[in-house]
Scaffold this motif. Structure first.
Motif, short mmCIF file in Angstrom:
data_model
loop_
_atom_site.label_atom_id
_atom_site.label_comp_id
_atom_site.label_asym_id
_atom_site.label_seq_id
_atom_site.Cartn_x
_atom_site.Cartn_y
_atom_site.Cartn_z
N ILE A 1 2.13 -2.58 -10.84
CA ILE A 1 2.80 -3.61 -9.93
C ILE A 1 2.23 -4.46 -9.91
CG2 ILE A 1 3.97 -4.28 -8.09
CD1 ILE A 1 4.45 -1.55 -7.30
N ALA A 2 3.08 -5.49 -10.63
CA ALA A 2 1.48 -6.89 -10.75
C ALA A 2 1.60 -8.22 -9.77
CB ALA A 2 2.21 -8.51 -12.04
N THR A 3 1.34 -8.47 -8.24
CA THR A 3 0.41 -8.98 -7.17
C THR A 3 -0.38 -10.04 -7.42
OG1 THR A 3 1.02 -8.83 -5.40
CG2 THR A 3 -0.33 -7.35 -6.40
N SER A 4 -0.46 -10.79 -6.46
CA SER A 4 -1.71 -11.38 -5.92
C SER A 4 -1.83 -11.13 -4.51
CB SER A 4 -1.62 -13.24 -5.54
OG SER A 4 -0.52 -13.72 -7.13
N TYR A 5 -0.97 -10.10 -4.15
CA TYR A 5 -1.37 -9.41 -2.15
C TYR A 5 -1.51 -8.13 -2.88
CZ TYR A 5 0.71 -14.19 -1.08
OH TYR A 5 0.58 -15.39 -0.98
N PRO A 6 -2.55 -7.85 -3.22
CA PRO A 6 -3.36 -6.58 -3.39
C PRO A 6 -3.12 -5.32 -2.11
CG PRO A 6 -5.29 -7.52 -3.50
CD PRO A 6 -3.85 -8.70 -3.72
N ALA A 7 -3.87 -6.15 -1.47
CA ALA A 7 -3.83 -5.01 0.65
C ALA A 7 -2.47 -5.22 0.71
CB ALA A 7 -4.90 -6.42 1.21
N CYS A 8 -1.57 -6.00 1.14
CA CYS A 8 -0.47 -6.04 1.46
C CYS A 8 0.44 -4.77 0.84
CB CYS A 8 0.50 -7.23 1.26
SG CYS A 8 -0.23 -8.42 2.28
N LEU A 9 0.64 -5.02 -0.70
CA LEU A 9 1.27 -4.17 -1.59
C LEU A 9 0.22 -2.83 -1.59
CD1 LEU A 9 3.30 -3.87 -3.41
CD2 LEU A 9 1.85 -4.14 -5.53
N GLY A 10 -1.03 -2.41 -1.20
CA GLY A 10 -1.01 -1.37 -0.91
C GLY A 10 -1.07 -0.39 0.36
N LYS A 11 -0.69 -1.65 1.10
CA LYS A 11 -0.59 -0.50 2.59
C LYS A 11 0.99 -0.31 2.70
CE LYS A 11 -1.20 -1.60 7.49
NZ LYS A 11 0.04 -1.40 8.02
N PHE A 12 1.28 -0.97 1.92
CA PHE A 12 3.26 -0.82 1.65
C PHE A 12 3.08 1.01 0.82
CE2 PHE A 12 7.29 -0.74 -0.06
CZ PHE A 12 7.93 -0.82 0.13
N LEU A 13 2.22 0.77 0.10
CA LEU A 13 2.55 1.34 -0.97
C LEU A 13 2.41 3.25 -0.38
CD1 LEU A 13 1.38 0.57 -4.41
CD2 LEU A 13 4.17 0.41 -3.87
N SER A 14 1.24 2.97 0.20
CA SER A 14 0.80 3.76 0.75
C SER A 14 1.46 4.28 2.02
CB SER A 14 -0.90 3.37 1.71
OG SER A 14 -0.99 3.33 2.29
N ASP A 15 1.80 3.23 3.34
CA ASP A 15 3.06 4.15 3.83
C ASP A 15 3.77 4.17 3.63
OD1 ASP A 15 1.39 2.00 5.83
OD2 ASP A 15 2.31 0.85 6.14
N HIS A 16 4.02 4.28 2.52
CA HIS A 16 5.45 5.16 1.67
C HIS A 16 4.91 6.20 1.27
CE1 HIS A 16 7.25 1.36 3.41
NE2 HIS A 16 8.58 1.98 3.73
N GLY A 17 3.93 6.37 0.98
CA GLY A 17 3.18 7.43 0.68
C GLY A 17 3.48 7.88 -1.39
N VAL A 18 3.92 6.04 -1.57
CA VAL A 18 4.01 5.56 -3.05
C VAL A 18 2.56 5.63 -4.09
CG1 VAL A 18 5.54 4.93 -4.87
CG2 VAL A 18 6.30 5.33 -2.81
N GLU A 19 2.71 6.52 -5.32
CA GLU A 19 1.58 6.01 -6.15
C GLU A 19 1.56 4.96 -7.40
OE1 GLU A 19 -1.99 8.84 -6.76
OE2 GLU A 19 -1.21 9.33 -5.22
N ALA A 20 1.17 4.00 -7.30
CA ALA A 20 1.34 3.00 -8.59
C ALA A 20 0.44 2.30 -9.23
CB ALA A 20 2.50 2.04 -8.39
#
Ligand code: PRT
Ligand code: ZN
Length: 302
Positions: free
Chosen positions: A130-149
Motif C-alpha cells: 500500500i503506497a502512502t505519504s501517511y505511513p504512521a496513520c496507515l500503520g496504526k490503522f493496519l495494526s489496530d485491525h490486525g492486518v499485515e501489509a
C-alpha cells in the motif's frame, strides 16, 4: 522560547488552509500587516504573532515550544504526532492538544484500490503493498485491525503507484474523489475524516499568555458560531408555531410577536444554529410561513 507575553501561532505559508485561516483572523479583528517573505508577522493590537511555515512542520514546532498554537489538518497532526509510536511506554503526557475544530479543510484519509479489484473488508488488505505519504496513520490503522501489509512510503503523486505497479493499493487524502477516478481507482475504506484543527501546546503558557489565549478563543468561537448560524424571520399562523420549531435546525427559543389584534398570525424571529437549506425554507412555506428572511450573523458572543 522567548516570545515575551505574545502568543505565537503557526499557519501554512501557502496552501489549501492559508486563505481560510487568514480570513478567519480578519473576522476576529486581528490585523497582521502580512508580508509573506517574513517568517514572523506581528499583530498590531493583539498580543499575537503569526508564523508562516510548511504545514508538515507545525506539530513539531508546537511540540518543541517554537510556537504556542497552530492551524493544521488533522491528518498532519495525526501523522506527525498522535499516530506516531510513543518513544517510551511511560510517555503519557501529551504536549499537543486540540483547542478546537475549525470547520474548513475537510477531507478524509482513505484506502483505494484499482477499480477491477474486489474489496469486501479490511482483511482483503492482508499481504498487499500500500503506497502512502501517511505511513504512521496507515500503520496504526493496519495494526489496530490486525492486518499485515507492506507500506510503500511515497512523498507525492501516490495515486499513480498502482499504475506503475509499485503498489496494489494506496492510502491518501480524498476530497471530491476526482483524483482517484481519473487514475482508475476506487475508494474502499475510510480511515478517518479530517478538517483543520487549532492545536496548542500544553506547556509554555504563562498566566498572561493564558489570558491572551482565552481572549483569542472567545473571538474565534464567536466568528465560527456566527458563520454556522443564521437569523431567521418569518410570518406564520400561530397554530404552526410547534411545527416550525421542529423544522428549523438547532433553533433556540424564538421571539414570537403577535401580528394584528386577532392573534391568528405571528412574526417569528429565531437563531438557527445549523445550516438552513432550501428544503428547510420549503418546509416552512408548506406549514403556512410567509415573508421568510434568512440573514447572516456577524458575531455570536455567548
Ligand atoms: O507546502 P505544504 O507542505 O505546506 O502544503 P501541502 O502541499 O502539504 O498541503 P496542501 O496545501 O495540499 O493541503 C493542506 C491540507 O488541506 C491537508 O493537509 C489537508 O488537511 C487539507 N485538504 C483538504 C487536502 C485536500 N482536501 C485534498 N484534496 N489536502 C490534499 N488534498 C489532495 C489529496 O492529497 C489528493 O492528491 O487532493 C487530491 C484529492 O482531491 P480530490 O478532490 O480529487 O479527491
Ligand atoms: Zn505539507
Amino acid at each position: 522560547m522567548k516570545t515575551g507575553n505574545r502568543l505565537r501561532l503557526a499557519i501554512q505559508k501557502s496552501g489549501r488552509l492559508t486563505d481560510k485561516s487568514l480570513a478567519l483572523f480578519l473576522k476576529c479583528g486581528l490585523d497582521f500587516d502580512l508580508r509573506k517573505d517574513r517568517l514572523i508577522n506581528e499583530c498590531k493590537d493583539f498580543p499575537i504573532d503569526l508564523m508562516l511555515v510548511r504545514d508538515d512542520d507545525i506539530p513539531e514546532y508546537i511540540a518543541d515550544g517554537v510556537c504556542h498554537l497552530g492551524i493544521v489538518g488533522e491528518n498532519v497532526v495525526r501523522e506527525k504526532y498522535f499516530d506516531q509510536p510513543k518513544k517510551s511506554p511511560d510517555q503519557n503526557t501529551e504536549v499537543i492538544t486540540v483547542a478546537r475544530k475549525m470547520g474548513f479543510g475537510t477531507c478524509r484519509l482513505s484506502i483505494a484500490v484499482p477499480e477491477t479489484r474486489t474489496y469486501t473488508g479490511v482483511r482483503d488488505l492482508q499481504g498487499l503493498r500500500i503506497a502512502t505519504s501517511y505511513p504512521a496513520c496507515l500503520g496504526k490503522f493496519l495494526s489496530d485491525h490486525g492486518v499485515e501489509a507492506k507500506i510503500v512510503e511515497l512523498n507525492g503523486s501516490v495515486e499513480i503507484a498502482p499504475n506503475l505497479q509499485i503498489a496494489d493499493a494506496i492510502c491518501d487524502l480524498v476530497s471530491t474523489g476526482g483524483t482517484l477516478r481519473s487514475n482508475g481507482l476506487k475508494e474502499v475504506q475510510k480511515i478517518f475524516e479530517s478538517q483543520a484543527l487549532l492545536i496548542r501546546s500544553t506547556q509554555n503558557f504563562t498566566p498572561e499568555l493564558n489570558t491572551a489565549f482565552d481572549r483569542l478563543m472567545q473571538r474565534v468561537n464567536g466568528v465560527i458560531h456566527a458563520s454556522e448560524s443564521k437569523y431567521i424571520m418569518m410570518n406564520a399562523p400561530a397554530s404552526a408555531i410547534e411545527k416550525i420549531r421542529q423544522i428549523i435546525p438547532g433553533m433556540e427559543e424564538p421571539s414570537i410577536i403577535p401580528l394584528g389584534s386577532s392573534g391568528e398570525r405571528v412574526a417569528i424571529h429565531a437563531v438557527a444554529r445549523e445550516t438552513v437549506f432550501w428544503e428547510t425554507i420549503e418546509s416552512l412555506k408548506s406549514v403556512g410561513a410567509s415573508s421568510i428572511l434568512v440573514l447572516p450573523i456577524e458575531k455570536v458572543i455567548a
